[in-house]
Design an enzyme around this catalytic site. Sequence first.
Site, PDB file in Angstrom:
ATOM      1  N   LYS A  59     -10.947 101.348  34.541  1.00 29.53           N
ATOM      2  CA  LYS A  59     -10.152 102.385  33.894  1.00 29.53           C
ATOM      3  C   LYS A  59      -8.952 102.660  34.787  1.00 29.53           C
ATOM      4  CE  LYS A  59      -9.981 105.355  30.481  1.00 29.53           C
ATOM      5  NZ  LYS A  59      -9.811 104.934  29.128  1.00 29.53           N
ATOM      6  N   GLU A  92      -8.851  97.297  19.610  1.00 33.36           N
ATOM      7  CA  GLU A  92      -8.940  98.755  19.593  1.00 33.36           C
ATOM      8  C   GLU A  92      -7.652  99.313  19.003  1.00 33.36           C
ATOM      9  OE1 GLU A  92      -9.228 100.230  23.574  1.00 33.36           O
ATOM     10  OE2 GLU A  92      -7.399  99.240  24.222  1.00 33.36           O
TER      11      GLU A  92
END
Length: 109
Positions: A59, A92
Amino acid sequence: MTRGVGELGLDSTNCKRPTVICIVDEVKLYPEDLYRKGLRVITASTRQIGPAIFDARIKSLNYLKNVLAKIEAHRAGALEAVMLNQDGFVAECTADNVFAVSNGRILTP
Protein backbone atom coordinates in the site's frame (compact mmCIF):
# COMPACT_ATOMS: atom_id res chain seq x y z
CA MET A 1 4.86 4.78 7.30
CA THR A 2 7.56 6.98 5.82
CA ARG A 3 11.30 6.56 5.80
CA GLY A 4 11.51 9.33 8.42
CA VAL A 5 13.48 12.53 8.77
CA GLY A 6 16.69 12.73 6.77
CA GLU A 7 18.38 14.17 3.72
CA LEU A 8 16.32 14.38 0.55
CA GLY A 9 16.85 11.53 -1.88
CA LEU A 10 15.97 7.91 -2.40
CA ASP A 11 18.51 6.40 -0.01
CA SER A 12 16.51 5.40 3.07
CA THR A 13 19.69 4.59 5.01
CA ASN A 14 20.08 8.37 5.54
CA CYS A 15 17.09 8.22 7.92
CA LYS A 16 17.54 6.93 11.45
CA ARG A 17 13.88 6.09 12.29
CA PRO A 18 10.72 5.65 10.21
CA THR A 19 7.77 7.95 10.84
CA VAL A 20 4.24 6.59 11.25
CA ILE A 21 1.31 8.79 10.19
CA CYS A 22 -2.26 7.70 10.86
CA ILE A 23 -5.28 9.49 9.38
CA VAL A 24 -8.75 8.47 10.48
CA ASP A 25 -11.79 9.89 8.71
CA GLU A 26 -15.00 8.84 7.02
CA VAL A 27 -14.73 8.40 3.26
CA LYS A 28 -17.73 9.48 1.19
CA LEU A 29 -16.95 8.87 -2.44
CA TYR A 30 -20.40 9.57 -3.91
CA PRO A 31 -23.71 11.19 -2.93
CA GLU A 32 -25.85 8.80 -0.84
CA ASP A 33 -28.61 8.35 -3.45
CA LEU A 34 -26.12 7.01 -6.02
CA TYR A 35 -25.47 3.97 -3.83
CA ARG A 36 -29.09 2.97 -4.54
CA LYS A 37 -29.59 4.32 -8.07
CA GLY A 38 -26.17 3.61 -9.50
CA LEU A 39 -23.78 5.93 -11.30
CA ARG A 40 -22.27 6.39 -14.72
CA VAL A 41 -18.98 4.52 -15.20
CA ILE A 42 -16.52 4.39 -18.08
CA THR A 43 -13.66 2.04 -18.90
CA ALA A 44 -10.46 4.06 -18.56
CA SER A 45 -7.61 3.95 -21.03
CA THR A 46 -5.22 4.21 -18.07
CA ARG A 47 -4.16 0.69 -17.07
CA GLN A 48 -3.33 -0.73 -13.67
CA ILE A 49 0.20 -2.01 -13.16
CA GLY A 50 0.48 -5.78 -12.94
CA PRO A 51 1.94 -7.75 -10.02
CA ALA A 52 5.02 -8.68 -12.08
CA ILE A 53 5.90 -4.97 -12.12
CA PHE A 54 4.74 -3.88 -8.66
CA ASP A 55 3.56 -6.05 -5.75
CA ALA A 56 -0.13 -5.16 -5.26
CA ARG A 57 0.10 -6.09 -1.56
CA ILE A 58 2.20 -2.96 -0.95
CA LYS A 59 0.00 0.00 0.00
CA SER A 60 2.21 2.81 -1.30
CA LEU A 61 -0.36 5.59 -1.76
CA ASN A 62 0.89 6.06 -5.30
CA TYR A 63 -2.49 6.84 -6.86
CA LEU A 64 -1.28 8.62 -10.00
CA LYS A 65 -2.88 6.01 -12.30
CA ASN A 66 -6.14 6.26 -10.37
CA VAL A 67 -6.12 10.06 -10.49
CA LEU A 68 -5.55 10.01 -14.26
CA ALA A 69 -8.40 7.52 -14.74
CA LYS A 70 -10.70 9.65 -12.54
CA ILE A 71 -9.89 12.72 -14.66
CA GLU A 72 -10.74 10.68 -17.75
CA ALA A 73 -14.06 9.67 -16.18
CA HIS A 74 -14.97 13.27 -15.35
CA ARG A 75 -14.11 14.42 -18.88
CA ALA A 76 -16.49 11.73 -20.18
CA GLY A 77 -19.28 12.86 -17.83
CA ALA A 78 -18.93 9.88 -15.48
CA LEU A 79 -18.16 9.73 -11.77
CA GLU A 80 -16.08 6.56 -11.85
CA ALA A 81 -13.85 4.56 -14.17
CA VAL A 82 -13.14 0.84 -14.38
CA MET A 83 -9.43 0.23 -14.78
CA LEU A 84 -8.12 -2.76 -16.70
CA ASN A 85 -4.90 -4.65 -16.08
CA GLN A 86 -2.07 -5.04 -18.60
CA ASP A 87 -3.93 -8.00 -20.19
CA GLY A 88 -7.17 -6.04 -20.65
CA PHE A 89 -9.07 -7.72 -17.80
CA VAL A 90 -11.00 -5.79 -15.14
CA ALA A 91 -8.72 -4.87 -12.22
CA GLU A 92 -10.57 -2.28 -10.11
CA CYS A 93 -12.13 1.17 -10.23
CA THR A 94 -10.27 4.36 -9.35
CA ALA A 95 -11.42 4.23 -5.72
CA ASP A 96 -13.52 1.06 -5.54
CA ASN A 97 -13.18 -2.67 -5.82
CA VAL A 98 -15.24 -4.46 -8.47
CA PHE A 99 -17.58 -7.33 -7.62
CA ALA A 100 -19.97 -9.37 -9.76
CA VAL A 101 -22.56 -11.94 -8.78
CA SER A 102 -22.86 -14.97 -11.06
CA ASN A 103 -24.79 -18.15 -10.30
CA GLY A 104 -24.97 -17.21 -6.62
CA ARG A 105 -21.22 -16.63 -6.34
CA ILE A 106 -19.48 -13.33 -5.62
CA LEU A 107 -16.56 -12.77 -8.00
CA THR A 108 -13.81 -10.12 -7.82
CA PRO A 109 -10.50 -9.67 -9.64
